[in-house]
Scaffold this motif. Structure first.
Motif, PDB file in Angstrom:
ATOM      1  N   LEU A   5     -14.112  -7.908   0.253  1.00 46.24           N
ATOM      2  CA  LEU A   5     -14.350  -7.577   1.655  1.00 46.24           C
ATOM      3  C   LEU A   5     -13.745  -8.630   2.573  1.00 46.24           C
ATOM      4  N   GLY A   6     -13.057  -8.173   3.618  1.00 46.72           N
ATOM      5  CA  GLY A   6     -12.453  -9.078   4.578  1.00 46.72           C
ATOM      6  C   GLY A   6     -11.050  -9.505   4.224  1.00 46.72           C
ATOM      7  N   LYS A   7     -10.598  -9.119   3.018  1.00 45.17           N
ATOM      8  CA  LYS A   7      -9.228  -9.422   2.624  1.00 45.17           C
ATOM      9  C   LYS A   7      -8.323  -8.274   3.045  1.00 45.17           C
ATOM     10  N   SER A   8      -7.079  -8.578   3.341  1.00 45.07           N
ATOM     11  CA  SER A   8      -6.127  -7.568   3.785  1.00 45.07           C
ATOM     12  C   SER A   8      -5.952  -6.511   2.707  1.00 45.07           C
ATOM     13  N   LYS A   9      -6.018  -5.237   3.104  1.00 43.84           N
ATOM     14  CA  LYS A   9      -5.857  -4.131   2.169  1.00 43.84           C
ATOM     15  C   LYS A   9      -4.377  -3.753   2.086  1.00 43.84           C
ATOM     16  N   ASP A  10      -3.792  -3.965   0.922  1.00 43.17           N
ATOM     17  CA  ASP A  10      -2.375  -3.695   0.719  1.00 43.17           C
ATOM     18  C   ASP A  10      -2.177  -2.202   0.495  1.00 43.17           C
ATOM     19  N   GLN A  11      -1.460  -1.572   1.407  1.00 46.00           N
ATOM     20  CA  GLN A  11      -1.249  -0.131   1.284  1.00 46.00           C
ATOM     21  C   GLN A  11      -0.115   0.206   0.320  1.00 46.00           C
ATOM     22  N   CYS A  12       0.528  -0.805  -0.244  1.00 47.71           N
ATOM     23  CA  CYS A  12       1.552  -0.591  -1.265  1.00 47.71           C
ATOM     24  C   CYS A  12       1.200  -1.446  -2.470  1.00 47.71           C
ATOM     25  N   PRO A  13       0.201  -1.046  -3.264  1.00 47.26           N
ATOM     26  CA  PRO A  13      -0.289  -1.872  -4.354  1.00 47.26           C
ATOM     27  C   PRO A  13       0.720  -1.968  -5.490  1.00 47.26           C
ATOM     28  N   SER A  14       0.299  -2.663  -6.542  1.00 45.35           N
ATOM     29  CA  SER A  14       1.221  -3.013  -7.611  1.00 45.35           C
ATOM     30  C   SER A  14       1.790  -1.811  -8.337  1.00 45.35           C
ATOM     31  N   ASP A  15       1.136  -0.645  -8.258  1.00 49.50           N
ATOM     32  CA  ASP A  15       1.684   0.517  -8.937  1.00 49.50           C
ATOM     33  C   ASP A  15       2.823   1.154  -8.139  1.00 49.50           C
ATOM     34  N   GLY A  16       3.129   0.582  -6.973  1.00 51.98           N
ATOM     35  CA  GLY A  16       4.264   1.065  -6.189  1.00 51.98           C
ATOM     36  C   GLY A  16       3.989   2.329  -5.418  1.00 51.98           C
ATOM     37  N   HIS A  17       2.745   2.767  -5.375  1.00 54.10           N
ATOM     38  CA  HIS A  17       2.401   4.012  -4.709  1.00 54.10           C
ATOM     39  C   HIS A  17       2.299   3.787  -3.209  1.00 54.10           C
ATOM     40  N   HIS A  18       3.258   4.322  -2.448  1.00 53.13           N
ATOM     41  CA  HIS A  18       3.230   4.217  -1.001  1.00 53.13           C
ATOM     42  C   HIS A  18       2.466   5.404  -0.424  1.00 53.13           C
ATOM     43  N   ILE A  19       1.982   5.248   0.815  1.00 60.25           N
ATOM     44  CA  ILE A  19       1.320   6.357   1.496  1.00 60.25           C
ATOM     45  C   ILE A  19       2.413   7.236   2.087  1.00 60.25           C
ATOM     46  N   SER A  20       2.724   8.293   1.392  1.00 58.30           N
ATOM     47  CA  SER A  20       3.814   9.174   1.794  1.00 58.30           C
ATOM     48  C   SER A  20       3.309  10.296   2.675  1.00 58.30           C
ATOM     49  N   ALA A  21       4.244  11.081   3.173  1.00 57.87           N
ATOM     50  CA  ALA A  21       3.866  12.223   4.013  1.00 57.87           C
ATOM     51  C   ALA A  21       3.016  13.211   3.239  1.00 57.87           C
ATOM     52  N   SER A  22       3.332  13.392   1.942  1.00 59.19           N
ATOM     53  CA  SER A  22       2.533  14.319   1.140  1.00 59.19           C
ATOM     54  C   SER A  22       1.127  13.788   0.918  1.00 59.19           C
ATOM     55  N   PRO A  64      -8.192  -6.560   9.347  1.00 61.01           N
ATOM     56  CA  PRO A  64      -8.664  -6.837   7.986  1.00 61.01           C
ATOM     57  C   PRO A  64      -9.903  -7.721   7.917  1.00 61.01           C
ATOM     58  N   SER A  65     -10.134  -8.544   8.937  1.00 65.99           N
ATOM     59  CA  SER A  65     -11.304  -9.421   8.911  1.00 65.99           C
ATOM     60  C   SER A  65     -12.519  -8.794   9.599  1.00 65.99           C
ATOM     61  N   ARG A  66     -12.373  -7.541  10.073  1.00 63.02           N
ATOM     62  CA  ARG A  66     -13.480  -6.921  10.816  1.00 63.02           C
ATOM     63  C   ARG A  66     -13.998  -5.629  10.179  1.00 63.02           C
ATOM     64  N   PHE A  67     -13.158  -4.931   9.412  1.00 60.66           N
ATOM     65  CA  PHE A  67     -13.586  -3.639   8.875  1.00 60.66           C
ATOM     66  C   PHE A  67     -13.287  -3.504   7.386  1.00 60.66           C
ATOM     67  N   GLY A  97     -23.495  -9.782  16.497  1.00 64.35           N
ATOM     68  CA  GLY A  97     -23.246 -10.857  15.549  1.00 64.35           C
ATOM     69  C   GLY A  97     -22.727 -10.372  14.208  1.00 64.35           C
ATOM     70  N   VAL A  98     -21.975  -9.273  14.227  1.00 64.22           N
ATOM     71  CA  VAL A  98     -21.441  -8.688  12.992  1.00 64.22           C
ATOM     72  C   VAL A  98     -19.983  -9.104  12.825  1.00 64.22           C
ATOM     73  N   GLN A  99     -19.669  -9.739  11.709  1.00 65.68           N
ATOM     74  CA  GLN A  99     -18.288 -10.097  11.424  1.00 65.68           C
ATOM     75  C   GLN A  99     -17.514  -8.918  10.842  1.00 65.68           C
ATOM     76  N   ILE A 100     -18.117  -8.221   9.864  1.00 64.37           N
ATOM     77  CA  ILE A 100     -17.448  -7.112   9.190  1.00 64.37           C
ATOM     78  C   ILE A 100     -18.382  -5.910   9.153  1.00 64.37           C
ATOM     79  N   ALA A 101     -17.835  -4.740   9.499  1.00 63.32           N
ATOM     80  CA  ALA A 101     -18.554  -3.481   9.370  1.00 63.32           C
ATOM     81  C   ALA A 101     -17.843  -2.621   8.337  1.00 63.32           C
ATOM     82  N   ILE A 102     -18.599  -2.061   7.403  1.00 62.79           N
ATOM     83  CA  ILE A 102     -18.027  -1.147   6.414  1.00 62.79           C
ATOM     84  C   ILE A 102     -18.208   0.272   6.948  1.00 62.79           C
ATOM     85  N   LEU A 103     -17.106   0.894   7.305  1.00 55.23           N
ATOM     86  CA  LEU A 103     -17.119   2.196   7.961  1.00 55.23           C
ATOM     87  C   LEU A 103     -17.384   3.313   6.956  1.00 55.23           C
ATOM     88  N   SER A 104     -18.077   4.344   7.430  1.00 57.32           N
ATOM     89  CA  SER A 104     -18.268   5.555   6.626  1.00 57.32           C
ATOM     90  C   SER A 104     -18.230   6.757   7.551  1.00 57.32           C
TER      91      SER A 104
END
Length: 361
Positions: free
Chosen positions: A331-348, A102-105, A63-70
């Motif tokens: 919690l439960g909201k979509s995590k934007d991997q390209c936030p307002s500072d424009g920092h993308h998840i690059s290879a580095s 996004p609605s589960r973790f 009966g768990v909707q969201i789990a916070i992973l560690s």
């Protein structure tokens, strides 16, 4: 289990309402199995190798909707580039998993070996600002033997200062530190006999050192109802003051009351009665410790929790869900991997994460 408990459990299985703040992910099954042998534990066979679907199926059953992973509470023996890379891979993986579901973790970011203060500060910034982590996971101590340092060590003050500036949430788990004597029986391994005391020692260290009071903007969740903390807090209050702690016994107890406590592998009439005398129900959070344990084990503790609060539905709702929503408003909201500072998840950024950084759905 009486009929009332059965009906509540069945209803919970039909509707996912709970938020599990103590839920691990294991990316390396062989490493986890090796560590189990060292500490006297057995992860359920059906949970290794772990995959996202392993947790999703268990969450639906519990009966768990969201789990916070560690990440698992395993201390590295030394800092270094390899340590930084592994932690970065874990955090990117967790972020990608949250993006896929996004609605589960949600996730607590791991940090490098804490002696690597610069690396830890960089990972805090990357995980919270770029990956959208919900908080940070720490263990009670870092290092082995006499060289180990507990989390309130002065060396780590810059880390706590940054977490305090950010009003961050910290999930604090006892390290799997063996005693100087062997654990007494194969059924009483380190996770059963030692980890609860490690959580207590870290909490007490934060209190008597004044760090809990100094960095009061950090919301710290103690795993497993704080381990032995509720029972030893009064001992610390008087005896540590006697030994020279400038805080009064009353102030020490007050600071122990300022933690959050989660219920994984700890909810029982005995422990919950003790907790009721220490903190109000708005300081309690629901946890399972899956996949370190089976769904059957998690269900037993969940039923204990439901039965104890059977006549207090508002308190139960707070513990199961609402307290977490107040602590984690995103919690439960979509995590934007390209936030307002424009920092993308690059290879580095990924540090050549390779296959471990890909979510295998």
């Amino acid at each position: 289990m009486h009929d009332g408990a059965h009906s509540r459990s069945t209803a919970a299985e039909r509707v996912n309402i709970r938020i599990d703040v103590h839920h691990h992910f294991f990316l390396d099954a062989q490493k986890k199995a090796k560590k189990n042998l060292e500490v006297g534990w057995r992860t359920p066979d059906e949970n290794l190798p772990w995959r996202p679907q392993t947790s999703l199926a268990a969450m639906d059953k519990l009966g768990v909707q969201i789990a916070i992973l560690s990440p698992p509470p395993i201390s590295f023996t030394s800092p270094g580039a390899e340590n930084r890379t592994e932690v970065r891979q874990q955090n990117i993986y967790a972020s990608q998993l949250c993006a896929a579901y996004p609605s589960r973790f949600g996730f607590f970011a791991g940090l490098p070996f804490l002696d690597d203060v610069r690396g830890s500060l960089e990972e805090i910034a990357f995980s919270l600002d770029v990956l959208g982590a919900d908080g940070v996971a720490l263990i009670s101590s870092y290092g082995d033997g006499n060289s180990a340092k507990y989390v309130a060590d002065d060396l780590y003050d810059p880390i706590w200062k940054e977490l305090d500036r950010r009003h961050a949430v910290v999930f604090l788990h006892g390290a799997q530190t063996p005693s100087s004597t062997p654990y007494p029986h194969p059924w009483l391994g380190v996770p059963i006999s030692e980890v609860p005391n490690e959580t207590y020692k870290a909490a007490a260290h934060l209190v008597v050192s004044g760090k809990k009071r100094r960095f009061h903007n950090v919301n710290i969740i103690l795993a497993h109802l704080g381990g032995s903390t509720p029972f030893l807090a009064p001992r610390v209050a008087a005896l540590s003051h006697y030994m020279g702690c400038p805080l009064t016994p009353g102030q020490i107890i007050e600071d122990f009351k300022s933690f959050y406590y989660e219920t994984a592998l700890s909810a029982h009439e005995t422990t919950l009665t003790a907790m009721a005398t220490l903190v109000p129900s708005d300081r309690l959070l629901f946890g399972t410790d899956f996949p370190a344990v089976s769904t059957k084990t998690a269900e037993w503790y969940t039923e204990n929790l439901e039965n104890y609060f059977a006549g207090r539905p508002l308190d139960l709702a707070n513990i199961m869900r609402d307290n977490a929503l107040r602590l984690f408003p995103n919690l439960g909201k979509s995590k934007d991997q390209c936030p307002s500072d424009g920092h993308h998840i690059s290879a580095s950024d990924q540090l050549h994460g390779g296959p471990q950084c890909s979510v295998n759905l």
